[in-house]
Structure formats: structure tokens, C-alpha cells
Design a protein around this motif. Structure first.
Motif, mmCIF file in Angstrom:
data_model
loop_
_atom_site.group_PDB
_atom_site.id
_atom_site.type_symbol
_atom_site.label_atom_id
_atom_site.label_comp_id
_atom_site.label_asym_id
_atom_site.label_seq_id
_atom_site.Cartn_x
_atom_site.Cartn_y
_atom_site.Cartn_z
ATOM 1 N N SER A 136 2.919 4.738 -14.004
ATOM 2 C CA SER A 136 1.731 5.587 -13.973
ATOM 3 C C SER A 136 2.066 7.061 -13.792
ATOM 4 C CB SER A 136 0.823 5.132 -12.825
ATOM 5 O OG SER A 136 -0.043 6.163 -12.483
ATOM 6 N N GLU A 137 1.488 7.849 -14.682
ATOM 7 C CA GLU A 137 1.657 9.308 -14.574
ATOM 8 C C GLU A 137 0.984 9.813 -13.292
ATOM 9 O OE1 GLU A 137 3.408 12.560 -15.727
ATOM 10 O OE2 GLU A 137 3.489 10.720 -16.926
ATOM 11 N N LEU A 138 -0.166 9.190 -12.978
ATOM 12 C CA LEU A 138 -0.966 9.589 -11.824
ATOM 13 C C LEU A 138 -0.157 9.522 -10.539
ATOM 14 C CD1 LEU A 138 -3.916 10.201 -10.870
ATOM 15 C CD2 LEU A 138 -4.170 7.746 -10.552
ATOM 16 N N VAL A 139 0.579 8.414 -10.372
ATOM 17 C CA VAL A 139 1.340 8.231 -9.143
ATOM 18 C C VAL A 139 2.405 9.307 -9.015
ATOM 19 C CG1 VAL A 139 2.923 6.687 -7.934
ATOM 20 C CG2 VAL A 139 0.894 5.770 -9.074
ATOM 21 N N THR A 186 2.274 12.256 -10.225
ATOM 22 C CA THR A 186 1.605 13.508 -9.881
ATOM 23 C C THR A 186 1.276 13.556 -8.393
ATOM 24 O OG1 THR A 186 0.483 13.068 -11.944
ATOM 25 C CG2 THR A 186 -0.109 15.107 -10.805
ATOM 26 N N ILE A 187 0.746 12.447 -7.879
ATOM 27 C CA ILE A 187 0.367 12.419 -6.471
ATOM 28 C C ILE A 187 1.588 12.661 -5.597
ATOM 29 C CG2 ILE A 187 -0.395 10.919 -4.589
ATOM 30 C CD1 ILE A 187 -2.238 9.554 -6.605
ATOM 31 N N TYR A 188 2.679 11.973 -5.907
ATOM 32 C CA TYR A 188 3.850 12.102 -5.059
ATOM 33 C C TYR A 188 4.516 13.453 -5.183
ATOM 34 C CZ TYR A 188 4.054 7.712 -2.669
ATOM 35 O OH TYR A 188 3.776 6.696 -1.812
ATOM 36 N N SER A 189 4.314 14.116 -6.317
ATOM 37 C CA SER A 189 4.885 15.455 -6.425
ATOM 38 C C SER A 189 3.918 16.487 -5.872
ATOM 39 C CB SER A 189 5.222 15.777 -7.882
ATOM 40 O OG SER A 189 4.022 15.798 -8.632
ATOM 41 N N GLY A 190 2.768 15.997 -5.357
ATOM 42 C CA GLY A 190 1.843 16.898 -4.685
ATOM 43 C C GLY A 190 0.952 17.668 -5.634
ATOM 44 N N LEU A 202 0.874 -1.170 0.000
ATOM 45 C CA LEU A 202 0.000 0.000 0.000
ATOM 46 C C LEU A 202 0.906 1.213 0.000
ATOM 47 C CD1 LEU A 202 -2.331 -1.168 2.871
ATOM 48 C CD2 LEU A 202 -3.034 -0.909 0.511
ATOM 49 N N VAL A 203 0.775 2.032 -1.032
ATOM 50 C CA VAL A 203 1.595 3.233 -1.061
ATOM 51 C C VAL A 203 0.690 4.450 -1.183
ATOM 52 C CG1 VAL A 203 3.551 2.028 -2.082
ATOM 53 C CG2 VAL A 203 1.930 3.215 -3.550
ATOM 54 N N GLY A 204 1.276 5.594 -0.975
ATOM 55 C CA GLY A 204 0.524 6.840 -1.023
ATOM 56 C C GLY A 204 1.194 7.846 -0.126
ATOM 57 N N PRO A 205 0.909 9.110 -0.343
ATOM 58 C CA PRO A 205 1.555 10.142 0.462
ATOM 59 C C PRO A 205 1.070 10.106 1.911
ATOM 60 C CG PRO A 205 -0.070 11.117 -0.997
ATOM 61 C CD PRO A 205 0.008 9.678 -1.358
ATOM 62 N N ASN A 206 1.703 10.869 2.780
ATOM 63 C CA ASN A 206 1.272 10.954 4.174
ATOM 64 C C ASN A 206 -0.189 11.383 4.240
ATOM 65 O OD1 ASN A 206 3.674 10.245 5.445
ATOM 66 N ND2 ASN A 206 4.484 12.323 5.226
ATOM 67 N N ILE A 258 -8.836 4.429 -3.114
ATOM 68 C CA ILE A 258 -7.909 3.699 -3.965
ATOM 69 C C ILE A 258 -7.886 4.381 -5.326
ATOM 70 C CG2 ILE A 258 -7.473 1.513 -5.140
ATOM 71 C CD1 ILE A 258 -8.719 0.087 -2.783
ATOM 72 N N VAL A 259 -6.702 4.826 -5.755
ATOM 73 C CA VAL A 259 -6.650 5.463 -7.068
ATOM 74 C C VAL A 259 -6.014 4.541 -8.105
ATOM 75 C CG1 VAL A 259 -6.701 7.839 -6.263
ATOM 76 C CG2 VAL A 259 -4.514 6.671 -6.443
ATOM 77 N N LEU A 260 -5.318 3.529 -7.650
ATOM 78 C CA LEU A 260 -4.689 2.619 -8.597
ATOM 79 C C LEU A 260 -4.476 1.277 -7.916
ATOM 80 C CD1 LEU A 260 -3.640 2.975 -11.511
ATOM 81 C CD2 LEU A 260 -1.363 3.286 -10.552
ATOM 82 N N ASP A 261 -4.719 0.194 -8.658
ATOM 83 C CA ASP A 261 -4.540 -1.146 -8.109
ATOM 84 C C ASP A 261 -3.970 -1.983 -9.238
ATOM 85 O OD1 ASP A 261 -4.723 -3.708 -7.155
ATOM 86 O OD2 ASP A 261 -6.807 -3.554 -6.480
#
Lengths: 278, 607
Positions: B590-593, B595-599, B390-394, B578-581
Motif C-alpha cells: 500500500s502506497e498509503l501506509v 506515506t503514513i510512516y514517512s509522515g 495493529l500497526v500505525g505511527p506513534n 482505521i485506514v486499512l484492513d
């Protein structure tokens, strides 16, 4: 009927006055101050001293508040401060303080039951019923205490800082708030409020060195079901104070005396957050 | 512990010898103590003998306070109530029914049964998942208050405030009562001494140190406390019964909460968590009280109060450890016993019928804090043999999701099944029974337990502890042994967990969770603060577990390189959804990931 209703209101007011100081200490310091009963006793005997000195009985309120505040300051520094990180030990130490206060009072004033001069006597007509005027004054006093605390917390800088410590002490400290000073002031204020409550209630009954204990237990239960909210405390005192009056009046006075502790214990089992909204 | 689970050779002689010497010490101590008690009535004056009978019985109750408070962390003011129940059982039956041997036995049975029933009710009220320790203390305070009031209302039946006296009782000498009370105290002390030092006794300390973690190791801490309270109630009721029989008087004070707090004071002064301290403290203070309270009534109580406050503030461990230190009793502690590690037979799915259809299944799981939605509409399932990261920002809800998976009270809505078992609203120790093992982000299990003891606590659910002794071997599953040997934990088995380095603490946590033999492993940042080689080693162990044992692993991790190396599947959480599985490759590309990690992304997007 009116008399019962007035009993409920005045009982709730008395309970509120007694529990307010305990609640503010619990909110800020997260400890239950078992010396609260002792401070209440100090207040009762302050009133007795005023009677013996022949002063105006109303002076006992100021006198008791001052004595309680000073006693609170001393005890916070000597006993409570070293126990910040050990809340269960703080309960025990403050309980021990209660014993010490009780014994010192016994040595100074004797162990017998004594009576305090009431600031006012007689009854007044209220909604067609005759009712003790002093009990009605207590409602006024509890209101003043409640409004005073609310004003202190909401309108002053000290209150703002205190609310910050209640919500998140670590963060508040990180922002440069001297939480030790907040705790010091809070404990002293709690002691002063307890002592004031002690002086307020003595004209209704009498003073003896253990007078604080039954009040302590009830106040303690009310605080636990109230979380750290003075609004919840108001609800709790009205509901439980009302239940106590009803049970005492219609069932038995002994069971009435147990109503608050038993009802609060059961309430907290089924609804741990008690009267507070989570 | 059942020997069936042990494959390796039994016992190191050193440990067995140590355990034997423990037993021998208790026997020697008991014999000496009993001999002293045997002679004492011929030496002491009548007043002293009488005081000590009472002191012995009080000390027996103080022992129960010490086991509950000193060892288990349950501060109780209510043990006086059980003493009073035992005393009133005798007083009431002898007064109203009469005295005979049969009635005496009946009174004892009635007292014990009443104590068990009351303790059960009090235990149910006080100890439940999520209860605060303060609440238990409150209930223990309410009990004696209520009981005293009940006695006051009893009128002539209970003797009200003056109690009952003048009833007939056993016609035996005071010496005999002295021996009975003293013998009772010695046997109890010896039994309690063996119990708290046994493997089962370590569970009490684990509960005191970290009760929530016990729950996540499959231990029903509430039940342990209820059983302990009940046992303490029986001990106290028997003491109260003996008191009423010997003194032929019962009064409300013996059930009251002042007596209850006095017991706590005696235990605190003597030294909580030492057993002998509270016994000696009670005997000294109670006998001194009977001598001094006549001469300086108020001052004596004042002195006790002062001493109590000073001890709590300045010497929280009480006086016993100080005295013990003077006599150099600590020398025994230099050689900490360490059990031999052996490999346990694998018991996968212990307590389950078998592996489920799906290892984990979530449907519409939600978690709200007021209006704040931390998790919303979480649907996914995991099969055995998957390693899901499971990943994702804080603040994405990863740790909250872990919490929901291991504690049925946590989620606000939706359903969770573990190995096809409904997590419903079950506490963590039940969910551990469905095969969950959760490793926490912060490694701080049990401060005062050693590495070996911590590991044995983790085996409690499967192996069951020894009650009055310590096992010489510690059987652990293969995966746990691997972690222990690879990280060098086997060299520090006798060290208290709080003294370990951060990396070692993490390894111990992992080994403890693996000792549960979970089929679904939840790991919250297992590599946080570890060095590169340690990380690689943990990664290898995890992939081995998945491959060889078909474990299902759910991993929360910030180190995306680590995730890429070991995961078979990745779920990306963002703002509680959940945005990606997908597979590792899908997520990495994924471009989405990115983007999420760069905020860059703030509104939840549909995958």
C-alpha cells in the motif's frame, strides 16, 4: 434567614482559608500533609503568644505566617524531602509530626483551653441583621488569600514554574526546573497559610493543643474532592460549608460536624473526580 | 489448587519438606508461646497482668492492620472502629438488657454481625475498580470519626463521652482473662503467619505490588480486599468484646481514630509486613505507656511521635527486620523453595459456555479525552485462528485500543464483544473471564514475588490458591511451559522478578498471560527490546498457538518485519481511525501506509 446565609458565606470562607494551604501542597507534591493540623495549631498559639506579649492582636497574623513558614522550611528538609517517592509514608510521617507539634505545644503552653484576644469585637448591621463583624472580616481575609494565591500562580515566574510542576513534574525537571526548590517553597507556603488560618480562626473559639485535628479532617476532605483546582475548592467549600451550616442549624450540630466528611466520602465514591472537571 | 488439573508427577520432596517444616515451626512457636502465657500470671504482678490483657487484645487488632497495610498495601486508620463495635456490643447489652451466658453469646454475635455489616459498607465504599489507595485511607479515617460522634449523641444509652461502666460481666479471674486473651493472640498470629506465607497470601503481596496487573490476571482485587477487611473487622470486634468483658468498661476512645492511628504507629515501629513485629511492638509500647505515661505524660507521647517519624523516614521496614538481622534469622532465605513445573490439563474457555461466534467484535468504538479524539468509529471483528497485527505511527491509538478491549470503563462509546460476551462497563477481571489475556508493553509485574510465585498468581483464576499452605507443584498450560523452557526461565524460578534481565521479564510476562489460557490474546509490543533469536522464538510460539489451539491474537507491533512474518491480517491505524484492513501483502504494497510512516499524511483519509 440572612443570618443563615451569612453563616454559610463565613463558614465557606473559613474553610477556604484553612484548606488553601493543604491544597497547594497536595497539588504540587501529591502528598496529603497531615501536619497541616499541627501548623494550624502553631498559628493558634502564635496568636496566643501575641496576646500574652500584649502586642496588637492584628500582629498575630504576620507573626503566625512567619512562624509557620519557618516551621514548614525546617520540616520539609528534615522529614518530607526523603519521602517524595513514598506518598503513603509521607502521610504517616506528617501525622507523626502533628503529634510532635501537639506535644511540644502542650509542654510549652499547657494542655488546657486558652483564649486569644480578638482583633475586633462587636457586631455590625448587615442587610437588616446584626452579625459578628470579625466573621465578616474573615470573608475578606479568605478573599485576600484566594486572590493572593491566584496572583502568585498566574502572574509570577515562580507561579509559572509551580504550575508546570503541578501538571507534569518529570517534564518540568527535564526542562531544567528545580522542582526540589518548588516543593520546598510550596511546603513552606502551605505551612504558612495553615498557620495564618490558625491565627485567623482562634478569636472565634479558643486554642488547645489538639485544635487542628477537626479542621485537618474537614480540610483534607475538601481538598480531595477539589482535585488540584482552587476554583473547585471554592465550589466545594461553598457547597459543603453550606450543607454543614444547614444541617447544624436545622438538624443537629453533631451531625453538622460530620456533614463534610460523610458527604465528601460518598461524593468521591460516585464521582471520583469530585468537583473538578475530570 | 485442584489436583485434577495436574498431569505430571506430584511434588518434589524438598518443597513438601519445607512446607512441613513451616508448619512445624508454627506449632513449636505456638506451644512455646502458650506455655509462657500459661506461667506468666504466676510470675508477674497484678498491674502487669492487667496491662498485658489489654496489650494482647490490642496486638490482635494490630495484626489485622499489619495484614491489611503491611501485606496488602491498604493503609487503614479504622480498625479501632471495629474494636469499638465489639466492645460496645458487650457494654450496651450487659448494661441495658443484663448479663447471662445467653446474653453474652448474643452480644458476641451482635458485635460480629455489626462489624461484618460495617466492614461490608466500608469495603464497598473504599475498594472499587480504579479507586485510589488514598481514598481507602480517607474512608478508614472517616469511619472512627463518625462512630465516635454517634456514640457521643447516644446520651445515656451509650454513656456519651464517659462511656459505660459498672455492668456485670463474666465472673472469672484475671488469670483466666490473661489466658484467653493470650491464647487468642497466639492462635491468630500462627494462623496469620501460615496464611500470609501460603499461596493465597502471595495474592496480597501481588495486590500491594501491582493491583492493576492483578485485575488483568483475572483477580478481583477489590473483592479480596473487602473480604480481608471483613475478616480483620471480625478479629478486631472479638478483641473489643473480650476487652469490654474483661475490663468491664467501654468508652468512645476505644472506637476513635486516635486509637486507630496508634495501631498504625505500633505496626510501623514493630515492622510492617512481619506479623511478629507489630505484635511485639504493640505489647512493648502499650505496657511501657501504662508505666511511663504517669511519670512523664507529655514527654512519653512526644518520644513515641519522634520515634514514629524517624522510623518512617529512616527505617521504613520498622525495627523487627533490624532485630531479626542481628540474630541471623535470614539464613532460611538462602534456600528459596521452588515448585516442580508440571503440565496442566487444557481448560480452554474456562468459565464460558464455549467459543463465541466471533472472538472479538467492535462496533463504533470511540475514545475521547475531552475534545481530543484518540479513537473514532472503530469497527472490525476477528475470528478464532486469526493473528491480527495493529500497526500505525506513534499516537495512532493502538495502545488505547488494547486498553478499550481489556477494560470496559475505557471507551467513550461503541460496543465491544469478546467471545460474544458484552464487555459493557465491566472491570478488567471480568473481561479476563471472557477469555482476554493482555500482555503489557512494560514488563514489571510483581517486584517482590519470585518467578514461580508470579506464575502461580496468574493461575489463580483457573486453579484457585491454597489458603494455609504452599503447593509443591505448579501446573501450567503447555504454551506457557514452552515459553518458560525456551527462554530458560525454568532455571530461575526462585529469583525475584525485579532481578531478571529485560528479555527474561518480557518472557515472564508472556508466560503469565499464557497461564491464563486466554482465547483472545492481546500483545502490546511483545518483542520490544528482545534479541533476534528471542524474537524468532516468540514468533514461532505465537503462530503455533494460533494454528494448534485456534487462539485469536491481536498484536501491536512496531517491527514491521516481525508483523510480516507472523500475521494473517493487518489493520493500519492512523490518527484514531482505521485506514486499512487487509492481508499482509495488501498492506505492504500500500502506497498509503508508506506515506503514513514517512509522515506525509496528516488528515485522516478514507480507505
Amino acid at each position: 434567614m440572612i443570618a443563615t446565609l451569612l453563616d454559610i458565606v463565613t463558614s465557606a470562607a473559613i474553610l477556604y482559608a484553612v484548606a488553601a494551604g493543604l491544597l497547594i501542597v497536595f497539588g504540587v507534591m501529591k502528598i496529603i500533609n497531615f501536619a497541616h493540623g499541627g501548623f494550624l495549631t502553631i498559628g493558634g498559639y502564635s496568636a496566643l503568644a501575641v496576646t500574652k506579649l500584649g502586642w496588637n492582636p492584628w500582629a498575630s497574623l504576620v507573626f503566625a505566617t512567619g512562624i509557620g513558614f519557618v516551621a514548614g522550611m525546617i520540616i520539609e528538609r528534615l522529614v518530607v524531602k526523603p519521602l517524595y517517592s513514598r506518598p503513603l509514608d509521607a502521610i504517616l510521617a506528617t501525622w507523626g509530626l502533628g503529634i510532635i507539634i501537639g506535644q511540644l505545644i502542650t509542654i510549652a503552653f499547657g494542655r488546657e483551653v486558652q483564649f486569644v484576644q480578638s482583633p475586633m469585637s462587636g457586631a455590625i448591621e448587615f442587610a437588616g441583621a446584626s452579625y459578628s463583624s470579625y466573621r465578616l472580616v474573615l470573608v475578606l481575609a479568605a478573599t485576600v488569600i484566594g486572590v493572593g494565591i491566584a496572583a502568585l500562580l498566574q502572574k509570577t515566574r515562580l507561579g509559572l514554574v509551580t504550575r508546570a510542576v503541578i501538571m507534569n513534574e518529570d517534564l518540568a525537571r527535564g526542562l531544567g526546573i528545580n522542582s526540589g526548590l518548588v516543593r520546598f517553597f510550596t511546603f513552606s507556603l502551605g505551612a504558612a497559610l495553615a498557620s495564618l488560618a490558625g491565627a485567623l480562626i482562634t478569636p472565634l473559639s479558643s486554642v488547645d493543643p489538639n485544635m487542628g485535628v477537626p479542621w485537618l479532617v474537614n480540610a483534607f476532605m475538601l481538598v480531595l474532592v477539589s482535585g488540584v483546582s482552587f476554583m473547585s475548592l471554592l465550589v466545594a467549600t461553598v457547597v459543603f460549608g453550606g450543607a454543614q451550616v444547614l444541617v447544624s442549624t436545622y438538624v443537629s450540630p453533631v451531625l453538622g460536624g460530620l456533614t463534610i466528611v460523610v458527604a465528601a466520602a460518598v461524593l468521591m465514591r460516585v464521582r471520583p473526580q469530585g468537583f473538578s472537571r475530570e | 489448587m485442584s489436583s485434577a488439573g495436574i498431569q505430571g508427577v506430584a511434588g518434589s520432596p524438598a518443597v513438601a519438606g519445607k512446607a512441613r517444616s513451616d508448619f512445624r515451626r508454627v506449632i513449636v512457636f505456638s506451644v512455646v508461646a502458650l506455655a509462657v502465657i500459661g506461667v506468666a500470671p504466676y510470675v508477674l504482678d497484678t498491674f502487669m497482668v492487667n496491662s498485658l490483657i489489654r496489650g494482647f487484645l490490642y496486638a490482635a487488632v494490630a495484626l489485622t492492620v499489619d495484614v491489611l497495610w503491611g501485606y496488602t498495601g491498604v493503609l487503614t486508620f479504622g480498625q479501632s472502629a471495629f474494636f469499638g463495635i465489639g466492645a460496645y456490643a458487650a457494654g450496651l447489652i450487659f448494661t441495658h438488657v443484663g448479663f447471662s451466658l445467653g446474653y453474652a453469646a448474643l452480644a458476641l454475635a451482635a458485635g460480629v454481625v455489626a462489624a461484618i455489616v460495617v466492614a461490608g459498607i466500608i469495603g464497598w465504599l473504599s475498594f472499587y475498580h480504579g479507586a485510589s489507595p488514598l481514598y481507602a485511607s480517607v474512608v478508614s479515617l472517616v469511619l472512627p470519626i463518625v462512630l465516635t460522634q454517634v456514640i457521643y449523641t447516644g446520651g445515656e444509652f451509650t454513656g456519651s463521652s464517659s462511656g459505660l461502666s459498672g455492668f456485670e460481666s463474666f465472673d472469672v479471674s484475671m488469670e483466666l482473662w490473661f489466658w484467653v486473651a493470650g491464647g487468642y493472640l497466639v492462635l491468630l498470629t500462627a494462623g496469620a503467619w501460615l496464611f500470609v506465607r501460603s499461596d493465597a497470601g502471595r495474592i496480597l503481596i501481588a495486590i500491594r505490588d501491582n493491583e492493576p496487573r492483578c485485575e488483568y490476571l483475572g483477580i478481583n482485587a477489590s473483592r479480596v480486599k473487602i473480604l480481608l477487611l471483613t475478616a480483620g473487622a471480625v478479629v478486631a470486634a472479638i478483641a473489643g468484646y473480650a476487652f469490654a468483658c474483661a475490663q468491664m468498661v467501654v468508652a468512645p476512645e476505644y472506637t476513635g481514630f486516635v486509637f486507630g492511628t496508634e495501631l498504625v504507629i505500633w505496626v510501623a515501629l514493630g515492622g510492617r509486613g512481619t506479623l511478629l513485629g507489630p505484635v511485639i511492638g504493640t505489647l512493648l509500647i502499650d505496657t511501657s505507656t501504662s508505666y511511663l505515661s504517669g511519670n512523664l505524660p507529655f514527654y512519653w507521647k512526644l518520644i513515641i511521635g519522634l520515634a514514629f517519624v524517624i522510623v518512617i523516614v529512616a527505617i521504613p521496614k520498622g525495627l523487627m527486620p533490624l532485630i531479626g538481622g542481628l540474630f541471623g534469622r535470614r539464613r532460611g532465605e538462602a534456600t528459596v523453595e521452588v515448585p516442580t513445573l508440571v503440565e496442566a490439563a487444557a481448560t480452554p474457555f474456562a468459565g464460558l459456555e464455549g467459543a463465541g461466534r466471533l472472538a472479538v467484535e467492535l462496533k463504533g468504538v470511540r475514545r475521547h479525552y475531552g475534545s481530543l479524539k484518540v479513537l473514532e468509529g472503530i469497527d472490525f471483528s476477528v475470528k478464532r485462528g486469526e493473528l491480527l497485527s495493529l500497526v500505525g505511527p506513534n499516537g495512532a491509538g493502538k495502545t488505547t485500543l488494547m486498553r478499550c478491549l481489556s477494560d470496559g470503563y475505557e471507551r467513550s462509546g461503541g460496543s465491544i464483544h469478546i467471545n460474544d460476551h458484552d464487555a459493557a462497563r465491566l472491570p478488567p477481571h471480568r473481561i479476563v473471564g471472557f477469555g482476554i489475556g493482555r500482555k503489557f508493553q512494560t514488563a514489571n509485574a510483581f517486584d517482590t514475588l519470585t518467578v514461580a510465585e508470579s506464575l502461580r498468581i496468574a493461575r489463580t483464576r483457573i486453579a484457585g490458591p491454597a489458603f494455609f499452605s504452599r503447593e509443591a507443584t505448579l501446573a501450567l498450560p503447555k504454551a506457557a511451559l514452552q515459553v518458560i523452557r525456551a527462554t530458560g526461565l525454568d532455571a530461575v524460578m526462585g529469583v525475584e522478578a525485579k532481578h531478571l534481565s529485560h528479555g527474561m521479564k518480557q518472557a515472564l510476562e508472556l508466560a503469565m498471560v499464557l497461564s491464563l489460557e486466554p482465547s483472545v490474546l492481546l500483545l502490546d509490543e511483545p518483542t520490544a527490546g528482545l534479541t533476534k533469536p528471542e524474537r524468532t522464538m516468540i514468533g514461532t510460539i505465537l503462530t503455533d498457538l494460533v494454528r494448534d489451539h485456534g487462539l485469536c491474537i491481536l498484536l501491536v507491533e512496531h517491527d514491521l518485519d516481525f508483523v510480516r512474518e507472523i500475521s494473517s491480517r493487518v489493520i493500519v491505524l492512523h490518527q484514531g481511525r482505521i485506514v486499512l484492513d487487509g492481508t499482509v501483502a495488501e498492506v505492504v504494497e500500500s502506497e498509503l501506509v508508506r506515506t503514513i510512516y514517512s509522515g506525509g499524511l496528516h488528515a485522516p483519509a478514507k480507505p
